[in-house]
Write a protein that holds these residues in place. Structure first.
Motif, mmCIF file in Angstrom:
data_model
loop_
_atom_site.group_PDB
_atom_site.id
_atom_site.type_symbol
_atom_site.label_atom_id
_atom_site.label_comp_id
_atom_site.label_asym_id
_atom_site.label_seq_id
_atom_site.Cartn_x
_atom_site.Cartn_y
_atom_site.Cartn_z
ATOM 1 N N TRP A 37 0.457 -1.127 -0.320
ATOM 2 C CA TRP A 37 -0.034 -0.115 -0.113
ATOM 3 C C TRP A 37 0.703 2.036 -0.044
ATOM 4 O O TRP A 37 1.748 1.086 0.124
ATOM 5 N N VAL A 38 0.050 2.471 -0.973
ATOM 6 C CA VAL A 38 0.840 3.611 -0.720
ATOM 7 C C VAL A 38 -0.172 4.625 -0.545
ATOM 8 O O VAL A 38 -1.459 4.351 -0.434
ATOM 9 N N PHE A 39 0.506 5.817 0.749
ATOM 10 C CA PHE A 39 -0.439 6.666 0.624
ATOM 11 C C PHE A 39 -0.082 7.637 0.463
ATOM 12 O O PHE A 39 1.046 8.114 -0.387
ATOM 13 N N GLU A 40 -1.449 9.087 0.061
ATOM 14 C CA GLU A 40 -0.992 10.322 -0.448
ATOM 15 C C GLU A 40 -0.282 11.204 0.883
ATOM 16 O O GLU A 40 -1.004 12.417 1.300
ATOM 17 N N ARG A 41 0.971 12.396 0.487
ATOM 18 C CA ARG A 41 0.605 13.489 1.637
ATOM 19 C C ARG A 41 1.673 14.930 -0.026
ATOM 20 O O ARG A 41 2.923 14.363 -0.278
ATOM 21 N N ALA A 42 0.322 15.451 -0.185
ATOM 22 C CA ALA A 42 1.206 16.389 -1.105
ATOM 23 C C ALA A 42 2.416 17.255 -1.087
ATOM 24 O O ALA A 42 3.484 18.024 -2.091
ATOM 25 N N LEU A 43 2.262 17.973 0.458
ATOM 26 C CA LEU A 43 3.232 18.672 0.693
ATOM 27 C C LEU A 43 3.080 18.810 1.804
ATOM 28 O O LEU A 43 2.482 18.341 3.164
ATOM 29 N N THR A 49 -0.148 25.406 8.761
ATOM 30 C CA THR A 49 -1.566 26.637 8.425
ATOM 31 C C THR A 49 -2.566 25.742 9.086
ATOM 32 O O THR A 49 -3.177 26.669 10.029
ATOM 33 N N GLN A 50 -2.652 24.880 9.602
ATOM 34 C CA GLN A 50 -3.596 23.912 10.044
ATOM 35 C C GLN A 50 -2.960 22.876 10.712
ATOM 36 O O GLN A 50 -1.897 21.845 10.681
ATOM 37 N N SER A 125 -6.589 19.181 3.889
ATOM 38 C CA SER A 125 -5.279 19.526 4.287
ATOM 39 C C SER A 125 -5.628 20.798 3.082
ATOM 40 O O SER A 125 -5.994 20.937 1.911
ATOM 41 N N HIS A 126 -5.874 22.253 3.569
ATOM 42 C CA HIS A 126 -6.479 23.213 2.336
ATOM 43 C C HIS A 126 -4.760 24.144 1.664
ATOM 44 O O HIS A 126 -5.712 24.658 0.663
ATOM 45 N N ASP A 127 -4.065 23.592 2.704
ATOM 46 C CA ASP A 127 -2.739 23.908 1.434
ATOM 47 C C ASP A 127 -2.293 22.237 0.078
ATOM 48 O O ASP A 127 -1.797 23.313 -0.680
#
Length: 309
Positions: A37-43, A49-50, A125-127
């Motif tokens: 499995w992989v997950f996603e975290r873009a930045l 900011t939160q 995440s809003h960012d």
């Protein structure tokens, strides 16, 4: 029936992505893990900011400062393995152009011999939304709905036709097709999200928040399915974010899935009788390198199977 066991692949910044992902994937398959499995975290917002998951004051893990792109990571694992399923837990749907993601997943499934499992969510995440989303944060549910619709259309027979807010396909041949229907799993917790899951998805991806809470949510989901006339079973893959080692076990309060292998396996046993199809164990955040990750994953697998999981 024995629960399938899956392993999270090493995407965080302490790993050598090109070397470690194929290495861990091969080792996990040899050990007996049935899915990867992989997950996603873009930045990683710096300064934040939160809080993590949108919770005020909750810090982001340092490991999130450099998370490898999920489909590239899964492709590396696909090329190194033969049998294990290849899953996303989860892709943040609104960060992807629906048509392009549908084609990428179909191509990976065709290339791997029908092993892809598409776990999808809406993110928080809003960012990440500001940087990459195709629709505003307020439209995240609608974005997920459209992505599911586009995937079903693109993966289905030609000619493909779809008319949505972002995607319009008048009539076209779109290939390659997946080797088999790709299962779609959703990380649904709210009422509206559960209805979407029951009506449009194949399965559910809860997180390890306590066996009692997961059992209650699963019961509610099955009751909702009965109310809405669903006859197909709901596949269930539990995601466990474990923290291995003495540092993870420190502190006065005992935290679930924090500590050594024996503690992690002990906590897993509480979920074994819930009727889950699969448990995904992600150990990568606190292992030092790929060698330790492989060793710990093998020990957890062996002890979990010996415990009847």
């Amino acid at each position: 029936m024995t629960i399938r066991l899956g392993l999270g692949l090493p995407q965080m910044r302490q790993y050598d992505i090109g070397k470690d992902i194929p290495d861990v994937a091969r080792a996990a398959e040899r050990t007996g893990y049935e899915s990867l499995w992989v997950f996603e975290r873009a930045l990683f917002p710096d300064p934040p900011t939160q809080g993590l998951y949108g919770v005020e004051g909750l810090p982001w893990p340092e490991g999130y400062r450099g998370v490898a792109e999920p489909l590239v990571s899964l492709t590396l694992a696909a090329a190194a393995t033969e049998r294990a399923l290849l899953g996303t837990s989860v892709l943040i749907a609104p960060l992807h152009v629906p048509f392009q993601l549908a084609r990428s997943l179909a191509t990976l499934d065709a290339a791997s011999g029908g092993r892809v499992v598409a776990g999808l969510g809406t993110g928080w995440s809003h960012d990440e939304y500001a940087a990459a989303s195709v629709r505003p944060f307020a439209e995240r549910g609608a974005a997920l709905d459209e992505l599911i619709g586009v995937c079903r259309a693109v993966w289905g027979p030609d000619p493909v036709v779809y008319d949505g807010e972002v995607t319009r396909i008048a009539s076209a041949a779109v290939g390659p097709k997946p080797a088999r229907p790709i299962p779609i799993l959703l990380a649904a917790s709210s009422g509206r999200a559960r209805r979407r899951l029951v009506d449009r998805a194949d399965g559910w991806m809860p997180t390890g928040i306590g066996a009692g809470a997961v059992a209650d949510q699963l019961r509610q989901l099955r009751d909702l399915a009965a109310e809405r006339g669903r006859t197909e079973p709901i596949a269930t893959t539990l995601r466990v974010n474990a923290r291995y080692g003495a540092a993870a076990a420190a502190g006065a309060e005992r935290r679930e899935f924090h500590g050594g292998v024996d503690r992690i396996v002990e906590d897993l046993t509480a979920y074994a009788g819930l009727g889950l199809d699969e448990i995904l164990l992600d150990l990568q955040s606190t292992t030092r390198d790929a060698e330790e990750l492989k060793d710990v994953a093998a020990e957890v697998y062996e002890k979990a199977r010996a415990a009847g999981i």
